[in-house]
Scaffold this motif. Structure first.
Motif, PDB file in Angstrom:
ATOM      1  N   ILE A 120       0.821  -1.212   0.000  1.00 17.17           N
ATOM      2  CA  ILE A 120       0.000   0.000   0.000  1.00 17.17           C
ATOM      3  C   ILE A 120       0.858   1.265   0.000  1.00 17.17           C
ATOM      4  O   ILE A 120       2.055   1.223   0.283  1.00 17.17           O
ATOM      5  CB  ILE A 120      -0.915   0.041   1.245  1.00 17.17           C
ATOM      6  N   PHE A 121       0.214   2.359  -0.339  1.00 17.92           N
ATOM      7  CA  PHE A 121       0.797   3.677  -0.081  1.00 17.92           C
ATOM      8  C   PHE A 121       0.413   4.010   1.357  1.00 17.92           C
ATOM      9  O   PHE A 121      -0.722   4.367   1.639  1.00 17.92           O
ATOM     10  CB  PHE A 121       0.257   4.715  -1.063  1.00 17.92           C
ATOM     11  N   HIS A 122       1.381   3.854   2.250  1.00 15.57           N
ATOM     12  CA  HIS A 122       1.087   3.991   3.681  1.00 15.57           C
ATOM     13  C   HIS A 122       1.353   5.391   4.209  1.00 15.57           C
ATOM     14  O   HIS A 122       0.989   5.695   5.349  1.00 15.57           O
ATOM     15  CB  HIS A 122       1.924   2.993   4.487  1.00 15.57           C
TER      16      HIS A 122
ATOM     17  N   GLY B 268      -3.283   4.785  11.059  1.00 19.10           N
ATOM     18  CA  GLY B 268      -3.503   3.442  10.539  1.00 19.10           C
ATOM     19  C   GLY B 268      -2.338   2.542  10.901  1.00 19.10           C
ATOM     20  O   GLY B 268      -1.180   2.941  10.749  1.00 19.10           O
ATOM     21  N   GLY B 269      -2.644   1.342  11.397  1.00 19.68           N
ATOM     22  CA  GLY B 269      -1.584   0.418  11.783  1.00 19.68           C
ATOM     23  C   GLY B 269      -0.636   1.068  12.782  1.00 19.68           C
ATOM     24  O   GLY B 269      -1.075   1.681  13.758  1.00 19.68           O
ATOM     25  N   PRO B 270       0.662   0.992  12.548  1.00 17.05           N
ATOM     26  CA  PRO B 270       1.623   1.581  13.488  1.00 17.05           C
ATOM     27  C   PRO B 270       1.826   3.082  13.304  1.00 17.05           C
ATOM     28  O   PRO B 270       2.594   3.699  14.035  1.00 17.05           O
ATOM     29  CB  PRO B 270       2.925   0.826  13.154  1.00 17.05           C
ATOM     30  N   PHE B 271       1.109   3.661  12.340  1.00 13.28           N
ATOM     31  CA  PHE B 271       1.323   5.078  12.008  1.00 13.28           C
ATOM     32  C   PHE B 271       0.223   5.943  12.622  1.00 13.28           C
ATOM     33  O   PHE B 271      -0.964   5.625  12.532  1.00 13.28           O
ATOM     34  CB  PHE B 271       1.339   5.256  10.495  1.00 13.28           C
ATOM     35  N   ASP B 272       0.633   7.048  13.203  1.00 17.74           N
ATOM     36  CA  ASP B 272      -0.344   7.918  13.871  1.00 17.74           C
ATOM     37  C   ASP B 272      -0.961   8.951  12.940  1.00 17.74           C
ATOM     38  O   ASP B 272      -1.849   9.704  13.348  1.00 17.74           O
ATOM     39  CB  ASP B 272       0.285   8.601  15.085  1.00 17.74           C
ATOM     40  N   ARG B 273      -0.510   8.995  11.688  1.00 12.08           N
ATOM     41  CA  ARG B 273      -1.051   9.967  10.730  1.00 12.08           C
ATOM     42  C   ARG B 273      -0.596   9.626   9.314  1.00 12.08           C
ATOM     43  O   ARG B 273       0.208   8.726   9.101  1.00 12.08           O
ATOM     44  CB  ARG B 273      -0.591  11.376  11.088  1.00 12.08           C
ATOM     45  N   SER B 274      -1.185  10.360   8.355  1.00  8.79           N
ATOM     46  CA  SER B 274      -0.782  10.332   6.935  1.00  8.79           C
ATOM     47  C   SER B 274      -1.072   9.036   6.201  1.00  8.79           C
ATOM     48  O   SER B 274      -0.559   8.812   5.103  1.00  8.79           O
ATOM     49  CB  SER B 274       0.720  10.670   6.786  1.00  8.79           C
ATOM     50  N   VAL B 275      -1.913   8.178   6.765  1.00  8.93           N
ATOM     51  CA  VAL B 275      -2.314   6.950   6.081  1.00  8.93           C
ATOM     52  C   VAL B 275      -3.649   7.202   5.373  1.00  8.93           C
ATOM     53  O   VAL B 275      -4.605   7.664   6.011  1.00  8.93           O
ATOM     54  CB  VAL B 275      -2.480   5.779   7.075  1.00  8.93           C
ATOM     55  N   PRO B 276      -3.747   6.946   4.055  1.00  7.77           N
ATOM     56  CA  PRO B 276      -5.025   7.147   3.375  1.00  7.77           C
ATOM     57  C   PRO B 276      -6.164   6.388   4.058  1.00  7.77           C
ATOM     58  O   PRO B 276      -6.007   5.214   4.416  1.00  7.77           O
ATOM     59  CB  PRO B 276      -4.762   6.595   1.968  1.00  7.77           C
ATOM     60  N   VAL B 277      -7.272   7.087   4.270  1.00  7.35           N
ATOM     61  CA  VAL B 277      -8.425   6.469   4.923  1.00  7.35           C
ATOM     62  C   VAL B 277      -8.923   5.289   4.095  1.00  7.35           C
ATOM     63  O   VAL B 277      -9.232   4.214   4.630  1.00  7.35           O
ATOM     64  CB  VAL B 277      -9.549   7.514   5.116  1.00  7.35           C
ATOM     65  N   ASP B 278      -9.023   5.481   2.787  1.00  8.90           N
ATOM     66  CA  ASP B 278      -9.334   4.382   1.871  1.00  8.90           C
ATOM     67  C   ASP B 278      -8.013   3.897   1.281  1.00  8.90           C
ATOM     68  O   ASP B 278      -7.334   4.650   0.563  1.00  8.90           O
ATOM     69  CB  ASP B 278     -10.272   4.848   0.755  1.00  8.90           C
TER      70      ASP B 278
ATOM     71  N   PHE C 125       4.566  -2.108   3.075  1.00  9.51           N
ATOM     72  CA  PHE C 125       3.599  -2.696   3.996  1.00  9.51           C
ATOM     73  C   PHE C 125       2.408  -3.289   3.247  1.00  9.51           C
ATOM     74  O   PHE C 125       1.973  -2.751   2.226  1.00  9.51           O
ATOM     75  CB  PHE C 125       3.091  -1.642   4.989  1.00  9.51           C
ATOM     76  N   SER C 126       1.872  -4.382   3.791  1.00  7.99           N
ATOM     77  CA  SER C 126       0.668  -4.988   3.234  1.00  7.99           C
ATOM     78  C   SER C 126      -0.560  -4.211   3.678  1.00  7.99           C
ATOM     79  O   SER C 126      -0.466  -3.279   4.482  1.00  7.99           O
ATOM     80  CB  SER C 126       0.550  -6.442   3.714  1.00  7.99           C
ATOM     81  N   LYS C 127      -1.724  -4.607   3.175  1.00 11.67           N
ATOM     82  CA  LYS C 127      -2.975  -3.947   3.552  1.00 11.67           C
ATOM     83  C   LYS C 127      -3.245  -4.080   5.053  1.00 11.67           C
ATOM     84  O   LYS C 127      -3.972  -3.276   5.638  1.00 11.67           O
ATOM     85  CB  LYS C 127      -4.139  -4.549   2.757  1.00 11.67           C
ATOM     86  N   ASP C 128      -2.660  -5.107   5.680  1.00  9.92           N
ATOM     87  CA  ASP C 128      -2.820  -5.321   7.120  1.00  9.92           C
ATOM     88  C   ASP C 128      -1.693  -4.672   7.913  1.00  9.92           C
ATOM     89  O   ASP C 128      -1.525  -4.958   9.102  1.00  9.92           O
ATOM     90  CB  ASP C 128      -2.863  -6.822   7.430  1.00  9.92           C
ATOM     91  N   PHE C 129      -0.923  -3.838   7.236  1.00 12.20           N
ATOM     92  CA  PHE C 129       0.198  -3.104   7.847  1.00 12.20           C
ATOM     93  C   PHE C 129       1.308  -4.023   8.358  1.00 12.20           C
ATOM     94  O   PHE C 129       2.016  -3.701   9.297  1.00 12.20           O
ATOM     95  CB  PHE C 129      -0.295  -2.197   8.987  1.00 12.20           C
TER      96      PHE C 129
END
Length: 199
Positions: free
Chosen positions: A77-79, A178-188, A92-96
């Motif tokens: 993904i673009f994480h 999202g996952g281990p990231f606290d920001r900047s992860v696309p919602v979709d 990272f995979s879709k499951d981070f």
């Protein structure tokens, strides 16, 4: 009296010759479009094409193509997407879950390629030679990512030649944690379905 004059002429000729070589190197093309390898990045948001610059970033391009040929990027993904800065993915995979990678690549940021809008660079940690599989697309001119005399930069190894509008659309998507990231992860999630070599 003739010896000093002859010696001066020889020194001048040598300097001019060196300057000519330097100018020729400075004018070397960023890439040879006729022979440059291209890849198509197919994502759930659309596709774009990267032209790779093996002449300027041989180790980075070889590492990237190794992952491409092994199908490594499929399902990643673009994480990290920061509007007006970069869109980063390929780790990272879709499951981070972070995908296992091979050895890191020597930093080639001093290759003369600049982090301009539409160029593609190799992501890394704060350690200069830590890049493995992750890459980013510059959504704007990010000159701060270029090397400086006192520090390493981030190596550019290609540029978008088709589909920049797709990357721009990714760059404007809503983001959050999202996952281990606290920001900047696309919602979709923006998933890389495959990266394919083009003839």
């Amino acid at each position: 009296m003739r010896l000093p004059i002859t010696l001066s002429c020889l020194v001048l000729a040598t300097c001019l010759s060196t300057a000519s070589v330097s100018l020729a190197q400075d004018k070397a093309p960023v890439s040879n479009a006729a022979n440059a390898q291209r890849v198509r990045v197919v994502t759930t948001a659309g596709s774009f094409v990267i032209e790779l610059d093996h002449a300027r970033a041989p180790m980075t391009v070889d590492a990237f193509l190794g992952y491409v040929k092994n199908g490594f990027y499929s399902g990643t993904i673009f994480h990290r997407v920061v509007a007006g800065f970069v869109a980063q993915g390929g780790g990272f995979s879709k499951d981070f879950e972070q995908k296992p990678v091979t050895s890191s690549v020597v930093n080639e940021s001093g290759n003369g390629l600049s982090n301009l809008r539409g160029t593609v660079g190799f992501a890394r940690s704060n350690e200069p030679h830590s890049g493995t599989s992750q890459f980013y697309v510059n959504l704007a001119d990010n000159l701060d990512l270029n090397p400086r005399p006192t520090r390493w930069g981030y190596a550019v190894f290609g540029k978008i030649v088709e589909g920049m509008e797709v990357v721009d659309e990714i760059g404007h998507r809503p983001t959050g944690p999202g996952g281990p990231f606290d920001r900047s992860v696309p919602v979709d999630a923006v998933v890389i379905e495959q990266i394919e070599l083009l003839p």
